[in-house]
Design a protein around this motif. Sequence first.
Motif: not given
Length: 175
Positions: A88, A90-93, A95-96, A99, A130
């Motif tokens: 991956e 994408n930063k948001n992906a 993080e998701e 999680r 982070e």
Amino acid sequence: CLLFCSLTVRNQEEERARRTSHELQAEGIPNCEESPAPTLEEVNAWAQSFDKLMLTPAGRNAFREFLRTEFSEENMLFWMACEELKQESNKNAIEEKARLIYEDYISILSPKEVSLDSRVREVINRNMLEPSQHTFDDAQLQIYTLMHRDSYPRFMNSAIYKDLLQSLSEKPIEA
């Protein structure tokens, strides 16, 4: 008789049809990776090293089937989720996914919690502040090592492996 994942994609489709979409979403990872049926040469190579087994989708599927019989499939699922996270960008992906991996495999509240030592758990907890593609690298290595040392030797002596090897050895060579 245990259903061997990589034999046909049709079996996967039938299995998906039997289960509700909610169950599939909750699981997150398909019952097995799509892969062609392994060749005799591939299956023989799995006996040479754990790395060779883990390099092929068919090898991972067979090993996952075995882990399921030992109630430790979460180790392979965690390892695969970490591999997916590494791809991956994408930063948001990231993080998701981090999680979800944490909730599914690291949290002490998870039914699929993997066995990690306290040092690795501390590293993960710091990394989760982070998250990156490498948040779980230490944990992934620990689980890979556990599977290699603990489960892999039993897999090599299992009926799942031996039956697959025998079924491929008996097949006539196709022209």
